[in-house]
Motif scaffolding. Structure first.
Motif, PDB file in Angstrom:
ATOM      1  N   ASP A  18       0.784  -1.266   0.134  1.00  0.00           N
ATOM      2  CA  ASP A  18       0.021  -0.012   0.075  1.00  0.00           C
ATOM      3  C   ASP A  18       0.670   1.065  -0.048  1.00  0.00           C
ATOM      4  O   ASP A  18       2.096   1.133   0.022  1.00  0.00           O
ATOM      5  CB  ASP A  18      -1.023  -0.038   1.170  1.00  0.00           C
ATOM      6  N   GLU A  19       0.252   2.458   0.238  1.00  0.00           N
ATOM      7  CA  GLU A  19       0.843   3.716   0.012  1.00  0.00           C
ATOM      8  C   GLU A  19       1.935   3.963   1.154  1.00  0.00           C
ATOM      9  O   GLU A  19       2.991   4.456   1.033  1.00  0.00           O
ATOM     10  CB  GLU A  19       0.103   4.791  -0.273  1.00  0.00           C
ATOM     11  N   ASP A  20       1.553   3.161   2.221  1.00  0.00           N
ATOM     12  CA  ASP A  20       2.621   3.373   3.508  1.00  0.00           C
ATOM     13  C   ASP A  20       3.615   2.447   3.487  1.00  0.00           C
ATOM     14  O   ASP A  20       4.350   2.392   4.255  1.00  0.00           O
ATOM     15  CB  ASP A  20       1.539   3.281   4.703  1.00  0.00           C
ATOM     16  N   GLY A  21       3.759   1.420   2.568  1.00  0.00           N
ATOM     17  CA  GLY A  21       4.709   0.692   2.331  1.00  0.00           C
ATOM     18  C   GLY A  21       4.539  -0.726   3.079  1.00  0.00           C
ATOM     19  O   GLY A  21       5.469  -1.544   3.413  1.00  0.00           O
ATOM     20  N   TRP A  22       3.334  -0.979   3.214  1.00  0.00           N
ATOM     21  CA  TRP A  22       2.928  -2.391   4.176  1.00  0.00           C
ATOM     22  C   TRP A  22       2.167  -3.230   3.119  1.00  0.00           C
ATOM     23  O   TRP A  22       1.432  -2.925   2.255  1.00  0.00           O
ATOM     24  CB  TRP A  22       2.122  -2.186   5.237  1.00  0.00           C
ATOM     25  N   CYS A  23       2.507  -4.738   3.000  1.00  0.00           N
ATOM     26  CA  CYS A  23       2.098  -5.788   2.045  1.00  0.00           C
ATOM     27  C   CYS A  23       0.580  -5.642   2.505  1.00  0.00           C
ATOM     28  O   CYS A  23       0.328  -5.994   3.825  1.00  0.00           O
ATOM     29  CB  CYS A  23       2.800  -6.632   2.379  1.00  0.00           C
ATOM     30  N   THR A  24      -0.380  -5.577   1.639  1.00  0.00           N
ATOM     31  CA  THR A  24      -1.838  -5.979   1.854  1.00  0.00           C
ATOM     32  C   THR A  24      -2.185  -7.402   2.309  1.00  0.00           C
ATOM     33  O   THR A  24      -3.292  -7.607   2.487  1.00  0.00           O
ATOM     34  CB  THR A  24      -2.601  -5.316   0.920  1.00  0.00           C
ATOM     35  N   GLU A  25      -1.240  -8.612   1.876  1.00  0.00           N
ATOM     36  CA  GLU A  25      -1.738  -9.650   2.080  1.00  0.00           C
ATOM     37  C   GLU A  25      -0.758 -10.228   3.498  1.00  0.00           C
ATOM     38  O   GLU A  25      -1.602 -10.787   4.250  1.00  0.00           O
ATOM     39  CB  GLU A  25      -1.107 -10.382   0.711  1.00  0.00           C
ATOM     40  N   CYS A  26       0.064 -10.243   3.442  1.00  0.00           N
ATOM     41  CA  CYS A  26       1.265 -10.655   4.743  1.00  0.00           C
ATOM     42  C   CYS A  26       1.396  -9.763   5.943  1.00  0.00           C
ATOM     43  O   CYS A  26       1.925  -9.943   6.777  1.00  0.00           O
ATOM     44  CB  CYS A  26       2.288 -11.454   4.313  1.00  0.00           C
ATOM     45  N   GLY A  27       1.439  -8.338   5.465  1.00  0.00           N
ATOM     46  CA  GLY A  27       1.736  -7.324   6.481  1.00  0.00           C
ATOM     47  C   GLY A  27       2.970  -6.936   6.625  1.00  0.00           C
ATOM     48  O   GLY A  27       3.479  -6.151   7.471  1.00  0.00           O
ATOM     49  N   GLU A  28       4.032  -7.618   5.679  1.00  0.00           N
ATOM     50  CA  GLU A  28       5.569  -7.285   5.874  1.00  0.00           C
ATOM     51  C   GLU A  28       5.760  -5.800   5.360  1.00  0.00           C
ATOM     52  O   GLU A  28       5.046  -5.189   4.553  1.00  0.00           O
ATOM     53  CB  GLU A  28       6.327  -8.197   4.834  1.00  0.00           C
ATOM     54  N   ARG A  29       6.668  -5.169   5.841  1.00  0.00           N
ATOM     55  CA  ARG A  29       7.191  -4.043   5.320  1.00  0.00           C
ATOM     56  C   ARG A  29       8.143  -3.981   4.200  1.00  0.00           C
ATOM     57  O   ARG A  29       8.714  -4.704   3.918  1.00  0.00           O
ATOM     58  CB  ARG A  29       7.991  -3.372   6.586  1.00  0.00           C
ATOM     59  N   ARG A  30       7.586  -3.180   3.045  1.00  0.00           N
ATOM     60  CA  ARG A  30       8.464  -2.991   1.940  1.00  0.00           C
ATOM     61  C   ARG A  30       9.976  -2.719   2.433  1.00  0.00           C
ATOM     62  O   ARG A  30      10.381  -1.861   2.935  1.00  0.00           O
ATOM     63  CB  ARG A  30       7.915  -1.899   1.058  1.00  0.00           C
ATOM     64  N   PRO A  31      10.840  -3.431   1.754  1.00  0.00           N
ATOM     65  CA  PRO A  31      12.360  -3.147   1.953  1.00  0.00           C
ATOM     66  C   PRO A  31      12.658  -1.680   1.527  1.00  0.00           C
ATOM     67  O   PRO A  31      12.213  -1.364   0.295  1.00  0.00           O
ATOM     68  CB  PRO A  31      12.892  -4.399   1.177  1.00  0.00           C
ATOM     69  N   ASP A  32      13.713  -1.186   2.165  1.00  0.00           N
ATOM     70  CA  ASP A  32      14.353   0.104   1.726  1.00  0.00           C
ATOM     71  C   ASP A  32      14.846  -0.247   0.020  1.00  0.00           C
ATOM     72  O   ASP A  32      15.738  -1.146   0.100  1.00  0.00           O
ATOM     73  CB  ASP A  32      15.185   0.613   2.332  1.00  0.00           C
ATOM     74  N   PRO A  33      14.699   0.714  -0.677  1.00  0.00           N
ATOM     75  CA  PRO A  33      15.230   0.235  -2.355  1.00  0.00           C
ATOM     76  C   PRO A  33      16.874   0.459  -2.115  1.00  0.00           C
ATOM     77  O   PRO A  33      17.281  -0.090  -3.028  1.00  0.00           O
ATOM     78  CB  PRO A  33      14.239   1.279  -3.209  1.00  0.00           C
ATOM     79  N   ARG A  34      17.518   1.215  -1.219  1.00  0.00           N
ATOM     80  CA  ARG A  34      18.565   1.470  -1.015  1.00  0.00           C
ATOM     81  C   ARG A  34      19.127   0.176  -0.605  1.00  0.00           C
ATOM     82  O   ARG A  34      20.429  -0.079  -0.827  1.00  0.00           O
ATOM     83  CB  ARG A  34      18.735   2.339  -0.169  1.00  0.00           C
ATOM     84  N   HIS A  35      18.557  -0.893  -0.075  1.00  0.00           N
ATOM     85  CA  HIS A  35      19.221  -2.099   0.582  1.00  0.00           C
ATOM     86  C   HIS A  35      19.715  -2.830  -0.498  1.00  0.00           C
ATOM     87  O   HIS A  35      20.613  -3.762  -0.366  1.00  0.00           O
ATOM     88  CB  HIS A  35      18.244  -2.719   1.384  1.00  0.00           C
ATOM     89  N   HIS A  36      18.886  -2.931  -1.746  1.00  0.00           N
ATOM     90  CA  HIS A  36      19.203  -3.879  -2.876  1.00  0.00           C
ATOM     91  C   HIS A  36      18.790  -2.929  -4.194  1.00  0.00           C
ATOM     92  O   HIS A  36      17.568  -2.751  -4.490  1.00  0.00           O
ATOM     93  CB  HIS A  36      18.645  -5.212  -2.496  1.00  0.00           C
ATOM     94  N   PHE A  37      19.888  -2.786  -4.969  1.00  0.00           N
ATOM     95  CA  PHE A  37      19.371  -2.370  -6.325  1.00  0.00           C
ATOM     96  C   PHE A  37      20.270  -3.008  -7.249  1.00  0.00           C
ATOM     97  O   PHE A  37      21.333  -3.613  -7.016  1.00  0.00           O
ATOM     98  CB  PHE A  37      19.465  -0.891  -6.314  1.00  0.00           C
ATOM     99  N   SER A  38      19.904  -3.056  -8.648  1.00  0.00           N
ATOM    100  CA  SER A  38      20.660  -3.571  -9.773  1.00  0.00           C
ATOM    101  C   SER A  38      20.396  -2.661 -10.820  1.00  0.00           C
ATOM    102  O   SER A  38      19.682  -1.931 -11.027  1.00  0.00           O
ATOM    103  CB  SER A  38      20.297  -5.051  -9.989  1.00  0.00           C
ATOM    104  N   ALA A  39      21.520  -3.032 -11.866  1.00  0.00           N
ATOM    105  CA  ALA A  39      21.618  -2.244 -13.256  1.00  0.00           C
ATOM    106  C   ALA A  39      22.026  -3.223 -14.120  1.00  0.00           C
ATOM    107  O   ALA A  39      22.844  -3.824 -13.838  1.00  0.00           O
ATOM    108  CB  ALA A  39      22.098  -0.936 -13.049  1.00  0.00           C
TER     109      ALA A  39
END
Length: 415
Positions: free
Chosen positions: A102-123
Motif C-alpha cells: 500500500d501507499e504506506d509501504g505495508w503488504c496488503t496480504e502478509c503485512g510485511e514492510r516494504r524493503p528500503d530500495p537502497r538495500h538492494h538495487f541492480s542495473a
C-alpha cells in the motif's frame, strides 16, 4: 360677658402632661383596610407553562423545517451528471508473497514492510554488462554503490564502463557519498572519448568532488568511500582504483588475475613479507590508506590495463565479495560454479544461463550472503565472448566463522 369684635377669645390651654413637638405636623387619622390575596388570573409573574421573556427557544423546538417541494420540469431535460474523475491506481510494488504494497509501504496480504530500495538495487546496461548491489546480512544499511554503462559502436564493437564504490562504515554519510561518487564517475566515463587512463583520472576527480559536496550538504559529516572503475574499448580494459575495492580478470581459459592493488594496511603487510591470508584475516585487513573524501590525502587512481578480448569475465567488486574468495583462482572457481548452476537451471527455459551478467552477479551476491554476508556486497560484471566453462578445482569452503573479515565495521577505517 358679651364678646365684641375687638375682643379675642382666650386660647386653649395645652395639657401639661402632653409633650408636643412643634416641628411635627399633625397627621390625619387613616382608615385601616385588610389585604386580600391577588387573583392568579391577573398576575404577570411567569408560570411553568410560559417561557421566560429573555429565554431563547430551543432550535427546531416545533420540529424540523419543512423540506422544499420538488420541482417538476416540463418539456425539458435535466443537465447530465458529471462523472467523477477516475483515480489513477499507483503501483507501490509487489511483496515476496505476491501481495501488493500500500501507499504506506505495508503488504496488503502478509503485512510485511516494504524493503528500503537502497538495500538492494541492480542495473543492466545491455546483454553484456550488469551490476548488483546488496546490503548483505549483518549490516543495517547499504553503503555500497555501483553503476554500469554499455553500447554497441557503429562498427559493431562494444564499449562499456563499470564503477563500484564502497562507503567507509566509520565515516558518517558514506552511503550518500558512495552513490554520488559512482554516478558522477559514470557520467564522465560514458560521455568522453578521451584516452581511457585520462578519463579514469577525471572520473576519480568527479567522484571525489561529489563526495566533497555531500560533506558540504551535511557539515557535521565526514563522508568517505573507495573507488574502482573500468573502461572497456577495443578488447582492452583499463582499470583505476583508490582504496580496497577490486578489479579481476577471470578468463574461461588461462590464468585468472587481480587487476588492482589495495590501498590498505593489509597490502602493506603483504609487501613487508606477511602471508596474504594472514594479513587479510588480521585486525587491520580493511584499514585503508587512500580514499575519496574531504580529508583524503590523495585520490589519484592507480591505473592498470588488461586484454579482455578472449572469452571471460571482467569483474569489479567490493570487499563484501572478495572477503570470501580473495585469490583470483578461488574467485573464478566460485564464478564458474554459479554460472554452471544457472546454466542447468535455465537449460529448458529462456536460457541465457550462466552467460547472463545480471543473473550471475545476483548469484555471486547470494553466494556471499550464504557465507555470512558480513558486509555490503557489490558485483559488476562484463562478459567477453561466449561462455565455455572447463572443469577445475572446487571453490573455497572456508566458513565465515573460520575467517576474520576485517575490523572497524568490515569496511575498515582510514589509515
Amino acid at each position: 360677658m358679651t364678646q365684641t369684635p375687638d375682643q379675642t377669645p382666650d386660647p386653649e390651654q395645652p395639657d401639661p402632661d402632653e409633650t408636643v413637638d412643634p416641628r411635627e405636623p399633625e397627621q390625619p387619622e387613616q382608615e385601616i383596610v385588610p389585604l386580600e390575596p391577588p387573583d392568579p388570573a391577573d398576575s404577570e409573574l411567569p408560570t411553568s407553562d410560559q417561557p421566560e421573556p429573555d429565554e431563547e427557544p430551543e432550535p427546531f423546538a416545533d420540529g424540523p423545517p419543512p423540506l422544499p417541494k420538488p420541482l417538476l420540469v416540463l418539456d425539458g431535460e435535466l443537465p447530465p451528471m458529471e462523472e467523477p474523475e477516475p483515480v489513477e491506481e499507483v503501483d507501490h510494488g509487489t511483496c515476496a508473497c505476491g501481495g501488493k504494497f500500500d501507499e504506506d509501504g505495508w503488504c496488503t496480504e502478509c503485512g510485511e514492510r516494504r524493503p528500503d530500495p537502497r538495500h538492494h538495487f541492480s542495473a543492466q546496461a545491455d546483454e553484456r554488462v550488469a551490476m548488483v548491489c546488496d546490503r548483505g546480512i549483518r549490516h543495517e544499511s547499504n553503503e555500497d554503490a555501483g553503476a554500469v554503462w554499455g553500447e554497441t559502436t557503429a562498427e559493431g564493437g562494444h564499449r562499456a564502463a563499470l564503477v563500484v564504490c564502497d562507503g567507509v562504515t566509520t565515516a558518517t554519510r558514506s552511503a550518500e557519498a558512495s552513490l554520488a561518487a559512482s554516478y558522477a564517475a559514470l557520467e564522465v566515463l560514458s560521455t568522453s572519448d578521451d584516452d581511457p587512463a585520462d578519463r579514469l583520472a577525471r572520473a576519480a576527480d568527479a567522484a571525489a568532488g561529489a563526495v566533497d559536496q555531500v560533506g558540504e550538504d551535511f557539515p557535521d559529516a565526514a563522508p568517505s568511500c573507495t573507488f574502482v572503475a573500468a573502461v572497456v574499448e577495443d578488447g582492452t580494459a583499463t582499470v583505476g582504483n583508490v582504496g580496497d575495492s577490486r578489479g579481476y580478470w577471470l578468463p574461461d581459459e588461462g590464468e585468472a588475475r587481480r587487476l588492482t592493488r589495495d590501498d590498505s594496511m593489509a597490502e602493506e603487510q603483504v609487501d613487508s613479507g606477511v602471508d596474504r591470508a594472514t594479513a587479510e584475516a588480521g585486525p587491520l585487513a580493511h584499514t585503508i590508506t587512500r580514499w575519496l573524501g574531504p580529508d583524503s590525502p590523495d585520490h589519484t587512481p592507480s591505473i592498470s590495463s588488461q586484454d579482455v578480448s578472449a572469452p571471460g569475465w571482467l569483474m569489479l567488486c567490493s570487499d563484501g565479495l572478495w572477503n570470501y574468495a580473495s585469490d583470483p583462482a578461488d574467485l573464478r572457481a566460485v564464478l564458474r560454479q554459479e554460472a554452471q548452476r544457472l546454466e542447468l537451471e535455465t537449460r529448458d527455459g529462456q536460457a541465457t544461463g550462466g552467460a547472463d551478467p545480471l543473473a550471475l552477479a545476483q548469484a555471486l551476491v547470494d553466494w556471499a550472503k550464504g557465507r555470512g554476508g558480513a558486509d555490503n556486497i557489490t558485483v559488476a560484471l562484463l562478459r567477453s565472448g561466449a561462455a565455455t566453462y572447463p572443469q577445475e578445482a572446487q571453490p573455497p569452503t572456508t566458513r565465515p566463522e573460520e575467517r576474520a573479515v576485517g575490523g572497524a565495521g568490515q569496511d575498515g577505517s582510514h589509515g
